[in-house]
Design an enzyme around this catalytic site. Structure first.
Site, PDB file in Angstrom:
ATOM      1  N   CYS A 138      30.583 -18.073 -25.175  1.00 25.33           N
ATOM      2  CA  CYS A 138      29.574 -18.381 -24.146  1.00 25.33           C
ATOM      3  C   CYS A 138      29.860 -17.651 -22.830  1.00 25.33           C
ATOM      4  CB  CYS A 138      29.475 -19.893 -23.935  1.00 25.33           C
ATOM      5  SG  CYS A 138      31.062 -20.731 -23.724  1.00 25.33           S
TER       6      CYS A 138
HETATM    7  N1  NAP Z   1      31.348 -25.634 -26.959  1.00 21.66           N
HETATM    8  C1  NAP Z   1      30.787 -24.477 -26.604  1.00 21.66           C
HETATM    9  O1  NAP Z   1      30.150 -24.356 -25.541  1.00 21.66           O
HETATM   10  C2  NAP Z   1      30.933 -23.276 -27.485  1.00 21.66           C
HETATM   11  C3  NAP Z   1      30.314 -22.088 -27.088  1.00 21.66           C
HETATM   12  C4  NAP Z   1      30.448 -20.936 -27.883  1.00 21.66           C
HETATM   13  C5  NAP Z   1      31.178 -20.996 -29.047  1.00 21.66           C
HETATM   14  N2  NAP Z   1      31.790 -22.167 -29.400  1.00 21.66           N
HETATM   15  C6  NAP Z   1      32.607 -22.162 -30.624  1.00 21.66           C
HETATM   16  O2  NAP Z   1      32.094 -23.085 -31.572  1.00 21.66           O
HETATM   17  C7  NAP Z   1      33.183 -23.601 -32.355  1.00 21.66           C
HETATM   18  C8  NAP Z   1      33.106 -25.128 -32.299  1.00 21.66           C
HETATM   19  O3  NAP Z   1      33.299 -25.524 -30.946  1.00 21.66           O
HETATM   20  P1  NAP Z   1      32.910 -26.966 -30.425  1.00 21.66           P
HETATM   21  O4  NAP Z   1      32.878 -26.861 -28.955  1.00 21.66           O
HETATM   22  O5  NAP Z   1      31.728 -27.503 -31.153  1.00 21.66           O
HETATM   23  O6  NAP Z   1      34.205 -27.807 -30.889  1.00 21.66           O
HETATM   24  P2  NAP Z   1      34.296 -29.375 -31.208  1.00 21.66           P
HETATM   25  O7  NAP Z   1      33.272 -30.110 -30.416  1.00 21.66           O
HETATM   26  O8  NAP Z   1      35.715 -29.740 -31.052  1.00 21.66           O
HETATM   27  O9  NAP Z   1      33.882 -29.481 -32.745  1.00 21.66           O
HETATM   28  C9  NAP Z   1      34.715 -28.978 -33.758  1.00 21.66           C
HETATM   29  C10 NAP Z   1      34.095 -29.271 -35.110  1.00 21.66           C
HETATM   30  O10 NAP Z   1      34.902 -28.662 -36.117  1.00 21.66           O
HETATM   31  C11 NAP Z   1      35.363 -29.646 -37.033  1.00 21.66           C
HETATM   32  N3  NAP Z   1      36.740 -29.300 -37.423  1.00 21.66           N
HETATM   33  C12 NAP Z   1      37.880 -29.460 -36.688  1.00 21.66           C
HETATM   34  N4  NAP Z   1      38.949 -28.981 -37.371  1.00 21.66           N
HETATM   35  C13 NAP Z   1      38.473 -28.523 -38.562  1.00 21.66           C
HETATM   36  C14 NAP Z   1      39.065 -27.936 -39.717  1.00 21.66           C
HETATM   37  N5  NAP Z   1      40.385 -27.711 -39.768  1.00 21.66           N
HETATM   38  N6  NAP Z   1      38.262 -27.594 -40.756  1.00 21.66           N
HETATM   39  C15 NAP Z   1      36.936 -27.836 -40.709  1.00 21.66           C
HETATM   40  N7  NAP Z   1      36.315 -28.399 -39.638  1.00 21.66           N
HETATM   41  C16 NAP Z   1      37.062 -28.717 -38.594  1.00 21.66           C
HETATM   42  C17 NAP Z   1      35.280 -30.964 -36.291  1.00 21.66           C
HETATM   43  O11 NAP Z   1      35.126 -32.002 -37.255  1.00 21.66           O
HETATM   44  P3  NAP Z   1      35.665 -33.515 -36.990  1.00 21.66           P
HETATM   45  O12 NAP Z   1      35.029 -33.968 -35.698  1.00 21.66           O
HETATM   46  O13 NAP Z   1      35.145 -34.270 -38.168  1.00 21.66           O
HETATM   47  O14 NAP Z   1      37.143 -33.442 -36.927  1.00 21.66           O
HETATM   48  C18 NAP Z   1      34.035 -30.757 -35.447  1.00 21.66           C
HETATM   49  O15 NAP Z   1      32.880 -30.995 -36.194  1.00 21.66           O
HETATM   50  C19 NAP Z   1      34.476 -23.053 -31.728  1.00 21.66           C
HETATM   51  O16 NAP Z   1      34.945 -21.966 -32.477  1.00 21.66           O
HETATM   52  C20 NAP Z   1      34.042 -22.605 -30.352  1.00 21.66           C
HETATM   53  O17 NAP Z   1      34.809 -21.548 -29.854  1.00 21.66           O
HETATM   54  C21 NAP Z   1      31.673 -23.301 -28.658  1.00 21.66           C
END
Ligand code: NAP
Length: 349
Positions: A152
């Site tokens: 982002c």
């Molecule tokens: N947040 C942002 O603004 C943003 C922007 C750009 C890109 N991203 C990218 O999007 C991805 C997710 O980010 P997020 O912010 O959504 O993180 P998040 O809120 O912490 O969500 C992580 C997700 O991944 C699951 N997970 C965790 N460990 C795992 C594993 N070992 N195997 C399979 N699933 C697993 C979690 O499941 P449980 O809850 O069931 O444990 C949860 O559904 C990241 O790579 C991040 O860099 C995020």
């Protein structure tokens, strides 16, 4: 045509936002949602705002569960996607919101992330200039089967500065970025430094001094338009707003360039774009103007006293910064109208 879609990481912030947007997409049937520690729970337990998806249950994230869909979105912590992408060879379109397939340089991956390096996929920022003559990344997304949605902060800075670098009006060897960012950018898992008591009423810098993982992604976007030697001083500051990025980027003006040439570089880059808009002279965006929208709003100033261009860009990190970019890229890849399921309007106040 109705696309059968699976979203992994569906209990998290990025997965939740992908689902919110897909729920309004007329060509999509959300068949499968997966999670990790929360597998087995009802989706609505973790995403109570997604009322129309109340019937879905979070399944474990395995290659078997993700197989058999037309489109799979991966929204997992970085380093986790690669194991699934290798196993999804038969899936027509896979879109990764994580970092695993963004970088073309394994050395940059090793320096900023570490662990297994995976092949780079088509970068999911359609409006980015990628060639002389103003060629856009959009053209590369047509027919793509593997897409890396952007970081982002990285895409916000790239959209801010690539027009100036591509047109030769700014010098990429002295770029300074300071970003106000909301904590949703760090995901939903519990972290002490993200507790309300740690972030309310205060602004907290982090990853200061060239350590932020989005730096190589910005360098990559700038090198595509000729700045192989870009030097970037990048400082994010956590501020108490759930969503949003306000990125202030500055760079020196190249000798002899006129004000009109500078403004024209950004005007021509984004003329006709729906989701990346240059504001009129003297106007600057607020994060509040883009909340919930797939919009990047850009304000441009020419500071002749400092001899620098100042670009202020606002995005919603979860929409244009992630989920919106992913779905816009999906639409292009599949030949659907690019804006399907996306809105340019924010939520205010
Ligand atoms: N947040 C942002 O603004 C943003 C922007 C750009 C890109 N991203 C990218 O999007 C991805 C997710 O980010 P997020 O912010 O959504 O993180 P998040 O809120 O912490 O969500 C992580 C997700 O991944 C699951 N997970 C965790 N460990 C795992 C594993 N070992 N195997 C399979 N699933 C697993 C979690 O499941 P449980 O809850 O069931 O444990 C949860 O559904 C990241 O790579 C991040 O860099 C995020």
């Amino acid at each position: 045509m109705t696309l059968s879609v699976a979203v992994s990481g569906a209990s998290g912030y990025a997965g939740g936002e992908i689902l919110r947007l897909l729920a309004a997409h007329p060509d999509v049937h959300i068949r499968t949602v997966t999670a990790h520690s929360n597998a087995g729970d009802a989706l609505i337990q973790h995403q109570p705002h997604l009322r129309s998806l109340a019937g879905l249950t979070l399944q474990p994230t395995t290659p078997e569960v993700l197989a058999g869909h037309d489109v799979v979105f991966l929204a997992l912590p970085h380093g986790q996607s690669g194991q699934y992408t290798d196993a999804l060879a038969d899936t027509p379109l896979v879109i990764d919101a994580g970092a695993d397939h963004r970088l073309t340089s394994s050395a940059a991956w090793d320096a900023f992330y570490g662990g297994a390096f995976h092949e780079p996929w088509t970068y999911g920022v359609p409006e980015l200039i990628v060639g002389a003559g103003g060629q856009k990344q959009r053209e590369r997304l047509v027919g793509a089967s593997r897409i890396a949605a952007p970081g982002c902060n990285a895409s916000t800075v790239a959209l801010s500065l690539v027009p100036g670098v591509a047109s030769g009006v700014i010098d990429a060897r002295d770029i300074v970025n300071v970003l106000a960012v909301g904590p949703s950018g760090a995901g939903k898992s519990l972290k002490t430094n993200l507790l309300a008591s740690e972030i309310l009423g205060t602004a907290n810098p982090y990853a200061v001094g060239g350590t932020h993982r989005h730096i190589p992604e910005i360098q990559q976007a700038l090198s595509v338009v000729g700045a192989a030697d870009a030097r970037i001083s990048f400082t994010p500051v956590l501020v108490p707003m759930a969503r949003g990025i306000l990125a202030t980027s500055t760079a020196p003006i190249v000798d002899g360039v006129t004000d009109a040439e500078i403004r024209s570089a950004w005007e021509s880059a984004y003329d006709g774009e729906t989701f990346v808009q240059l504001l009129p002279e003297g106007q600057f965006p607020r994060t509040a103007d883009v909340l919930g929208a797939n919009t990047a709003l850009i304000g441009l100033a020419i500071d002749r006293a400092a001899n620098r261009v100042v670009v202020v860009t606002a995005v919603d990190n979860l929409v244009k910064g992630t989920a919106g970019a992913a779905i816009q890229s999906m639409n292009i890849a599949l030949g659907l109208p690019e804006a399907t399921g996306l809105t340019v309007n924010g939520v205010a106040p």
